[in-house]
Design a protein around this motif. Sequence first.
Motif, PDB file in Angstrom:
ATOM      1  N   PHE A  82       0.845  -1.185   0.000  1.00  0.00           N
ATOM      2  CA  PHE A  82       0.000   0.000   0.000  1.00  0.00           C
ATOM      3  C   PHE A  82       0.880   1.234   0.000  1.00  0.00           C
ATOM      4  N   THR A  83       0.286   2.399  -0.207  1.00  0.00           N
ATOM      5  CA  THR A  83       1.014   3.665  -0.154  1.00  0.00           C
ATOM      6  C   THR A  83       0.339   4.616   0.817  1.00  0.00           C
ATOM      7  N   LEU A  84       1.133   5.563   1.347  1.00  0.00           N
ATOM      8  CA  LEU A  84       0.646   6.609   2.232  1.00  0.00           C
ATOM      9  C   LEU A  84       1.161   7.947   1.725  1.00  0.00           C
ATOM     10  N   THR A  85       0.280   8.953   1.711  1.00  0.00           N
ATOM     11  CA  THR A  85       0.669  10.294   1.298  1.00  0.00           C
ATOM     12  C   THR A  85       0.195  11.289   2.343  1.00  0.00           C
ATOM     13  N   ASN A  86       1.084  12.128   2.832  1.00  0.00           N
ATOM     14  CA  ASN A  86       0.755  13.149   3.821  1.00  0.00           C
ATOM     15  C   ASN A  86       0.034  14.307   3.137  1.00  0.00           C
ATOM     16  N   THR A 144       4.597  10.443  -1.417  1.00  0.00           N
ATOM     17  CA  THR A 144       3.918   9.155  -1.394  1.00  0.00           C
ATOM     18  C   THR A 144       4.923   8.059  -1.065  1.00  0.00           C
ATOM     19  N   TYR A 145       4.666   7.336   0.009  1.00  0.00           N
ATOM     20  CA  TYR A 145       5.575   6.302   0.499  1.00  0.00           C
ATOM     21  C   TYR A 145       5.015   4.914   0.195  1.00  0.00           C
ATOM     22  N   ASP A 146       5.847   4.052  -0.370  1.00  0.00           N
ATOM     23  CA  ASP A 146       5.495   2.642  -0.495  1.00  0.00           C
ATOM     24  C   ASP A 146       5.675   1.954   0.857  1.00  0.00           C
ATOM     25  N   ALA A 147       4.731   1.093   1.208  1.00  0.00           N
ATOM     26  CA  ALA A 147       4.804   0.370   2.476  1.00  0.00           C
ATOM     27  C   ALA A 147       4.310  -1.048   2.274  1.00  0.00           C
ATOM     28  N   GLY A 188       4.919   4.500  -5.161  1.00  0.00           N
ATOM     29  CA  GLY A 188       5.324   5.708  -4.456  1.00  0.00           C
ATOM     30  C   GLY A 188       6.593   6.322  -4.994  1.00  0.00           C
ATOM     31  N   THR A 189       6.898   7.515  -4.468  1.00  0.00           N
ATOM     32  CA  THR A 189       8.144   8.205  -4.803  1.00  0.00           C
ATOM     33  C   THR A 189       9.207   7.999  -3.738  1.00  0.00           C
TER      34      THR A 189
END
Length: 518
Positions: A82-86, A144-147, A188-189
């Motif tokens: 999944f990805t997370l973006t602040n 955007t972070y890959d997790a 993600g980036t």
Amino acid sequence: MRFRRVLCAGVVASLVLLAGCSGVEPDRPSSQRRSSPAASPAQTAQPSDRLVKVATAALSTKRLRLEMLRIERRPEESVLRFTLTNLEKGLASIDFPTSAASTGNFDFKLIDPVGHKGYTPLYDERDDSVGSDPSVRSAEPGVTYDAELHFPPIPEGVKTLTVLTPSTAGEFTGVPVIDASTASAGAGTATLPIRTPQGEVSGGVYDLFGIVEDPVKVTTTSGKEQEVGLRTDVLFDFDSAKLSDKAAQVLDGVAAETKAKADPAKPPIRIEGHTDGKGTGDYNIRLSRQRAQTVLEELRTRLGAEYRYEAEGKGETEPVAEEGGADDEQARQKNRRVEVSYQIRQRTPGTATASGGQHEQVGGAEGQPAAFRPSDGGTVASRTNEWKDSFGTRKARRMDVKPFYRDGGYLVAVFEITNLAGNLVEVDDYGNFGRFEEFTVLDPATNVRYMRVRIGPENWGEARLNLMAVDPGWAVFNTDVGTVNRGFFYVPAPPPGVKAVTFDAGRFGRFANVPIAE
């Protein structure tokens, strides 16, 4: 396996407020949370072909965009990507805990709504989730972070699962399950660092338990076993093992359901008699044994010799409700019962269901797993509850009910609660310890009540305690006046022909004619 509801013992008071009794994580302390006003938690920021929602997590005031990419099936584990973006202007924490002590973890869960299974992440000996480490950094704005998060293996044949997040984003239905060999790169980036697990790693695979109550019985179903608790006040004359006039119709229905579900190759069909606490122990054992034997004979007459049967009398030794309190008579009525339990016939994994389902269907109603739902739809009903707390402070909450929908063998109840006056706390009026225990769903045509689905095992606690339910794990994420908390919970699905239900929302009252989305 027996379906028992027993009280959790030895819980330290300071820990109970958040964790109650849990079979996966230890009891953990509570903490106060405050947040700034935010947009509706159901709002999304991407096209509907992507699995994206905006989330506020507990113990945080920040909004993140969550996107579920896929679940990769491997021989010894599964990996959720999944990805997370602040979405904020400053730094934001990026963990999703289910209690204060699990800060630094992604406490997501996977739900198989057709196979009736729940999966918890792999944890190491420090109780850290295996996969990406959210504790080592905060998210930069707009990045955007890959997790990734690791789980026990997912069986072959399962094509989609539902991901539960302890956040205002709630559930992500329709997350694809693929073989790891066909997996693509991340989206993600940036990438969160991967933890090195410490010591032994373990995770949980549990049955989902659904409870359905009607005027004559309580039915508890997992993916493997079903137990029907028949009310002896309906079956028998008072203080007797003689069947009442209503008993034949009730036992006809039980026999028909047993024949449809019970597996003759996995005997026996067990019949147990139970009484309330009145009378002597010897008398109660004898009466409960006689009643169990009577029900056995009636079922054998209807089902024949294909099945093997066992009967036993338990007397008052295994109550399901505590007697002697303010609701003593209701408790005694619940304890007077005859329980019929059996193993459910299983389909071969990977075969289609009668309704075209993706993989084996066991236990509950037939049904397809839900596709991803990027938004909840319009509000179908609203009501405000207003009161004063013990200090005389005015509090007010508005509940906005959304259309309910089906996910496999379950119905998903969806709503938002807006704080109109008085700051929220973790344990805010929706059941013990801040979840949604007091909320249920009713079929008005049959008077059948559908209770929250729980993730086993069945001895994690009495129903009034903080069990591990199929819900967001918290009731409150945003606490300030003007903020919104999205809630949901799963109940066993009513029959396919039911198009609308009544939502019994505790102190918010009952909402009639809540539609079930197609």
